[in-house]
Design an enzyme around this catalytic site. Structure first.
Site, short mmCIF file in Angstrom:
data_model
loop_
_atom_site.label_atom_id
_atom_site.label_comp_id
_atom_site.label_asym_id
_atom_site.label_seq_id
_atom_site.Cartn_x
_atom_site.Cartn_y
_atom_site.Cartn_z
CE LYS A 195 50.98 -46.50 -35.79
NZ LYS A 195 50.33 -47.82 -35.77
CD GLU A 245 46.41 -39.34 -22.28
OE1 GLU A 245 46.51 -39.13 -23.51
OE2 GLU A 245 45.50 -40.02 -21.78
N GLY A 261 50.68 -49.95 -31.71
CA GLY A 261 51.29 -49.39 -30.50
C GLY A 261 51.75 -50.46 -29.52
NE ARG A 262 46.64 -54.36 -28.90
CZ ARG A 262 45.87 -53.54 -29.61
NH1 ARG A 262 46.01 -52.23 -29.49
NH2 ARG A 262 44.98 -54.02 -30.44
CD GLU A 272 44.99 -50.79 -26.45
OE1 GLU A 272 46.20 -50.99 -26.69
OE2 GLU A 272 44.53 -49.67 -26.23
CG HIS A 328 53.92 -63.73 1.94
ND1 HIS A 328 54.15 -64.35 3.15
CD2 HIS A 328 54.86 -64.22 1.08
CE1 HIS A 328 55.19 -65.16 3.03
NE2 HIS A 328 55.64 -65.10 1.78
CE LYS A 380 42.56 -42.06 -27.43
NZ LYS A 380 43.27 -42.30 -28.68
#
Ligand code: G6Q
Length: 546
Positions: free
Chosen positions: A211, A217, A272-273, A358, A389, A509
């Protein structure tokens, strides 16, 4: 615009009534509730949009439900929903509108942001994505040396990664199998290395999804990808054929060397999410085709309309949000387990972790006051039957209350002998076992030695929701995601928090930005952190230059 003024959560009449009600309800047993009302299973379920939502195995009575609905009303949920759809800046701390619902509005509908109808813009980008996806899928889009694309690598992180990965995995059976899809997110070089080590640059397309187009990253991986591609293609003109961008930042895209004609746009009002159905879904569209992508959007839109218009008592996201809040705030449950009995949904819990935590992992209200109640629970989960399991032991017999969301589909995508009957028998059995358990008398009746009885007893009364749908289609996936999006919205509205900001990711950050040059500096450079951090940095420097 400020949100409508409502009283603090703990002052609301319904909240106080729920507190009193909780002290009675926590004594109830699901065995008893079902015995007293043979119709409970059918009564406490809602069927809408092809979703059968069974909430009968919850620790609730009719009164619980009506108090929870009253709480939603008193919290101004209806007004909050309308404010979102009207394009108001309900993300108050970032002064942004929250209009992911516009991403799936059909052509002809109108959703305004600052006086402009955004739906035509959405459809223009969708058409551009569709034309591009068709060319890649059909082999018309050629790489620099004239070869068609066989590999698509999405580079993005957080909201620009989790949705695309989840959707690709979820809809893999609808994907064009001649194309390979890879997803690179981590700054850890291993991620890029493993995603590309067996690929031929001549046949590889990178989608740089960001965005802001500034994320550390993604930008680091994008530059590495550029170097990797140019090492084989040896011509900077190749970048235009092998790189496209999804972003709101045209200037940074152009600076990177990507032709803005190959940029797919989205907008500030898409968080973003909440962006996997925007151009961030380009990899999804290339995988499944434009038509399937459109039917996924249609699924989202159906749920949006249901959320906007259905009465709270029969509104799936509202009910889900309220039930979650009931355990979180009254039973003090710390987590929610999301347990899809559908292998294709293996990344769905990870996707939901960002969406829920978030969004609602906040400790102050919209007006900056510290909350005096719990907000978002921890979401976690794995597909069934694998989890059975492993960690289900704790859900059945541990000391923590873990409400579960079971997700299942009546029809499999691959008919394979008895597999689907066995899968569905298991999901139904788990919900049944959790709710009703096995009493010590029942265990004793099986001639169990007395010392073993407590170990083999299941106390039951462990709540779950069952979300049963017909089949995992693109449309079904759209509905399911929107169901959770709006249930998060419901809870955030009641907790009176900003579900759409994420200030909590900033500090790390900034501090990493300070430490980077320190790791790259000569080892004698002085350090001014605390003694623990200083020592870690020194050790790393020493290991780097032995
Ligand atoms: C999501 C967050 C966050 C974001 C990533 C990537 O709601 O805002 O996960 O999506 O940090 O950001 P960019 O798309 O700007 O690279």
């Amino acid at each position: 615009m400020m949100a409508a003024i409502v009283s603090p959560l703990t002052d609301r009449t319904a909240w106080k009534a729920l507190q009193a009600h909780y002290t009675q309800v926590r004594q109830l047993s699901l065995r008893q509730l079902f015995a007293d009302d043979p119709e409970r299973g059918r009564r406490m379920s809602v069927e809408a949009l092809g979703i059968y939502f069974d909430y009968a195995k919850n620790l609730i009575t009719d009164e619980t439900l009506s108090l929870l609905v009253q709480l939603a009303r008193e919290s101004g949920l209806r007004e909050r929903i309308n404010a979102m759809f009207r394009g108001e800046k309900i993300n108050v701390t970032e002064k942004r509108a929250v209009l992911h619902v516009a991403l799936r509005a059909p052509q002809g509908e109108s959703i305004e942001f600052e006086g402009t109808d955004v739906v035509p813009q959405v459809h223009a980008v969708l058409a551009k994505m569709a034309a591009f996806a068709d060319r890649v899928r059909g082999g018309a889009w050629k790489g620099h040396t004239g070869k068609p694309i066989r590999n698509v690598v999405n580079i993005g992180i957080g909201g620009s990664d989790l949705g695309p990965v989840m959707a690709y995995e979820a809809l893999r059976s609808y994907s064009q199998r001649s194309l390979n899809f890879r997803f690179v997110s981590n700054i850890d070089g291993t991620d890029f290395f493993e995603a590309t080590q067996d690929l031929d640059a001549e046949e590889t397309l990178f989608i740089i999804s960001s965005k802001t187009f500034t994320t550390l990253e993604t930008m680091t991986n994008a530059h590495t990808a550029r170097d990797w591609a140019l090492a084989s293609l040896k011509d900077t003109a190749a970048v235009a054929r092998h790189f496209v961008a999804v972003s709101t930042n045209a200037e940074a895209v152009a600076k990177f060397g990507i032709d803005t004609a190959n940029m797919f746009e989205f907008w500030d009002w898409v968080g973003g999410r909440y962006s996997m159905d925007s151009a961030i879904g380009l990899s999804t569209m290339i995988a499944i085709g434009a038509e399937n992508f459109r039917s996924m959007l249609d699924g989202f839109h159906q749920m949006d309309e249901h959320f906007r218009t259905a009465p709270f008592e029969r509104n799936l996201p509202v009910l889900m949000g309220l039930l979650g809040l009931w355990y979180n705030n009254f039973f003090d449950a710390q987590t929610v387990a999301v347990l899809p009995y559908e292998q294709y949904l293996k990344r769905f819990p990870a996707y939901l972790q960002q969406l829920t935590m978030e969004s609602n992992g906040k400790r102050v209200t919209l007006d900056g006051k510290e909350v005096s109640y719990q907000t978002a629970p921890i979401y976690w989960g794995e597909p069934g039957t694998n989890g059975q399991h492993s960690f289900y032991q704790m859900i059945h017999q541990g000391t923590k209350l873990i409400p579960c969301d079971f997700i299942a589909f009546s029809r499999p995508l691959h008919e394979l002998g008895r597999h689907h009957d066995l899968l569905l028998a298991n999901v139904f059995a788990q919900a049944e076992a959790l709710a009703f358990g096995k009493t010590s008398a029942e265990v004793e009746a099986e001639n169990t030695p007395a010392w073993l009885v407590p170990h083999r007893t299941f106390e039951g009364n462990r709540p779950s929701n069952m979300i049963l749908m017909e089949q995992l289609t693109p449309e079904a996936l759209g509905k399911l995601i929107a169901l959770y999006e709006h249930s998060v919205f419901t809870q955030g509205a009641i907790w009176q928090i900003d579900s759409f900001d994420q200030w909590g990711v900033e500090l790390g950050k900034v501090l990493a930005g300070r430490i980077i040059p320190e790791l790259e500096a000569p080892s004698e450079a002085p350090l001014t952190h605390d003694s623990s951090t200083n020592e870690l940095i020194r050790r790393y420097r020493g290991a780097k230059r032995p």
